[in-house]
Scaffold this motif. Sequence first.
Motif, mmCIF file in Angstrom:
data_model
loop_
_atom_site.group_PDB
_atom_site.id
_atom_site.type_symbol
_atom_site.label_atom_id
_atom_site.label_comp_id
_atom_site.label_asym_id
_atom_site.label_seq_id
_atom_site.Cartn_x
_atom_site.Cartn_y
_atom_site.Cartn_z
ATOM 1 N N HIS A 192 0.846 -1.195 0.000
ATOM 2 C CA HIS A 192 0.000 0.000 0.000
ATOM 3 C C HIS A 192 0.883 1.248 0.000
ATOM 4 C CE1 HIS A 192 -3.074 -2.888 1.207
ATOM 5 N NE2 HIS A 192 -2.372 -3.180 2.278
ATOM 6 N N PRO A 193 0.318 2.413 -0.349
ATOM 7 C CA PRO A 193 1.083 3.661 -0.287
ATOM 8 C C PRO A 193 1.566 3.955 1.135
ATOM 9 C CG PRO A 193 -0.908 3.961 -1.573
ATOM 10 C CD PRO A 193 -1.030 2.614 -0.930
ATOM 11 N N PHE A 194 2.763 4.512 1.210
ATOM 12 C CA PHE A 194 3.392 4.752 2.507
ATOM 13 C C PHE A 194 4.238 6.021 2.425
ATOM 14 C CE2 PHE A 194 6.806 4.279 5.587
ATOM 15 C CZ PHE A 194 6.124 3.865 6.715
ATOM 16 N N THR A 195 4.145 6.873 3.454
ATOM 17 C CA THR A 195 4.908 8.126 3.499
ATOM 18 C C THR A 195 5.729 8.180 4.777
ATOM 19 O OG1 THR A 195 3.186 9.297 2.252
ATOM 20 C CG2 THR A 195 4.754 10.650 3.487
ATOM 21 N N ALA A 196 7.001 8.556 4.655
ATOM 22 C CA ALA A 196 7.879 8.666 5.821
ATOM 23 C C ALA A 196 8.792 9.877 5.652
ATOM 24 C CB ALA A 196 8.713 7.407 5.996
ATOM 25 N N ILE A 216 1.588 6.179 7.276
ATOM 26 C CA ILE A 216 2.833 6.915 7.499
ATOM 27 C C ILE A 216 3.661 6.144 8.532
ATOM 28 C CG2 ILE A 216 1.701 9.124 7.022
ATOM 29 C CD1 ILE A 216 2.016 9.695 10.089
ATOM 30 N N GLY A 217 4.957 6.453 8.584
ATOM 31 C CA GLY A 217 5.837 5.836 9.575
ATOM 32 C C GLY A 217 6.442 6.887 10.477
ATOM 33 N N ILE A 218 6.533 6.571 11.779
ATOM 34 C CA ILE A 218 7.090 7.476 12.769
ATOM 35 C C ILE A 218 8.113 6.714 13.613
ATOM 36 C CG2 ILE A 218 6.627 8.883 14.809
ATOM 37 C CD1 ILE A 218 5.402 10.190 12.459
ATOM 38 N N LEU A 219 9.295 7.312 13.819
ATOM 39 C CA LEU A 219 10.260 6.780 14.776
ATOM 40 C C LEU A 219 9.978 7.445 16.126
ATOM 41 C CD1 LEU A 219 13.529 6.844 12.641
ATOM 42 C CD2 LEU A 219 12.435 4.806 13.577
ATOM 43 N N PRO A 220 9.492 6.701 17.105
ATOM 44 C CA PRO A 220 9.055 7.326 18.352
ATOM 45 C C PRO A 220 10.165 7.555 19.363
ATOM 46 C CG PRO A 220 8.647 4.987 18.461
ATOM 47 C CD PRO A 220 9.241 5.247 17.094
ATOM 48 N N ASP A 221 11.328 6.943 19.162
ATOM 49 C CA ASP A 221 12.366 6.978 20.187
ATOM 50 C C ASP A 221 13.580 7.795 19.763
ATOM 51 O OD1 ASP A 221 12.812 5.092 18.235
ATOM 52 O OD2 ASP A 221 13.684 3.592 19.578
ATOM 53 N N GLN A 222 13.353 8.803 18.926
ATOM 54 C CA GLN A 222 14.371 9.796 18.649
ATOM 55 C C GLN A 222 14.182 10.971 19.600
ATOM 56 O OE1 GLN A 222 13.741 10.450 14.361
ATOM 57 N NE2 GLN A 222 15.768 9.614 14.010
ATOM 58 N N VAL A 223 15.263 11.691 19.879
ATOM 59 C CA VAL A 223 15.149 12.887 20.701
ATOM 60 C C VAL A 223 14.517 13.988 19.864
ATOM 61 C CG1 VAL A 223 16.413 14.642 21.989
ATOM 62 C CG2 VAL A 223 17.135 12.252 22.102
ATOM 63 N N ALA A 224 13.429 14.553 20.373
ATOM 64 C CA ALA A 224 12.742 15.624 19.641
ATOM 65 C C ALA A 224 13.609 16.877 19.603
ATOM 66 C CB ALA A 224 11.407 15.923 20.314
ATOM 67 N N THR A 225 13.412 17.688 18.586
ATOM 68 C CA THR A 225 14.087 18.981 18.546
ATOM 69 C C THR A 225 13.418 19.934 19.526
ATOM 70 O OG1 THR A 225 12.670 19.666 16.706
ATOM 71 C CG2 THR A 225 14.794 18.693 16.154
ATOM 72 N N GLY A 226 14.123 20.962 19.908
ATOM 73 C CA GLY A 226 13.611 21.901 20.894
ATOM 74 C C GLY A 226 12.254 22.461 20.503
#
Length: 296
Positions: free
Chosen positions: A133-137, A183-193
């Motif tokens: 299926h279509p996927f956006t990241a 869509i795909g999300i990496l949840p365990d990256q440090v967010a930017t300020g």
Amino acid sequence: MESHVRMMFLFKLLARLPLPLLHALGIALGWLVYWAPGRHSGRMRNNLFDSGLCTPGRDCRRLLRQTVGESGKAIVELLPVWLRPYDKVVKLVRRTSGWESIDAARAAGKGIILIGPHVGCFEIINLYYASLHPFTAMYKPPRKPVLAALMLAGRQRGQATLVPTDLSGVRAQLAALKRREAIGILPDQVATGGDGVWAPFFGRPAYTPTLVASLQRKTGAAAFFVAAERLSWGRGYHIHVYPLEAPLPEDKTAAATLINRGVEDVVRRFPAQYLWSYNRHKRPGGVAHPDDPPEE
């Protein structure tokens, strides 16, 4: 330019090696990186031992040895995942568990948010989904041109679309969910300020992205934690799907806490295959830390 061509040629040759052999080479590479100068080994060891997932002593040392080998496998397996013909890459996924919950959400007309922590071969999840299926990241290219070209060519295949890690990329992901795509999300990256909140992760504060909750609230999308378990002896990968049973709360800290708890649950299932060397607890510039003394 010629050096880049030669390097890509070498990468493509290595990508053709059998996966068991590549993973064996990866174990050796993992130990070379572990013993190399720098902060890598200390951060891996401290994050793992402080997680509470092993008993101090022999149990933690055993898990650390496994983690070192798995970390090397994670590096070398990028070559076959990114450079082999697409149909052969997809076939490296030997089985899935829980995928029927994604199919049910799609049948109900919902967008799909795949929450993929740095566990196992997380790179293959997007490629597998994009074969169906279509996927956006989102995509942030490395500084070295040869690696940027390798990553772009490897990730943007099938029905996958890569978008920048900026506001335009967020809008593209929002639009994809409104089209009832994934869509795909990496949840365990440090967010930017300014783009995250502090939430506990294995007992310590981690500056956690808030994007998943925001996108889900705006679109009503269904969210799933996903992990591609690396099977032993180079046998391929097993994708596990764990539905997020209830919508995330509006409160950003409460939502981030639930996300981190879900990541912890996945890591507990595959502790040796988590990226423990990542500096998950660092403080972005200009962001106050919960342990800072209050201003007078």
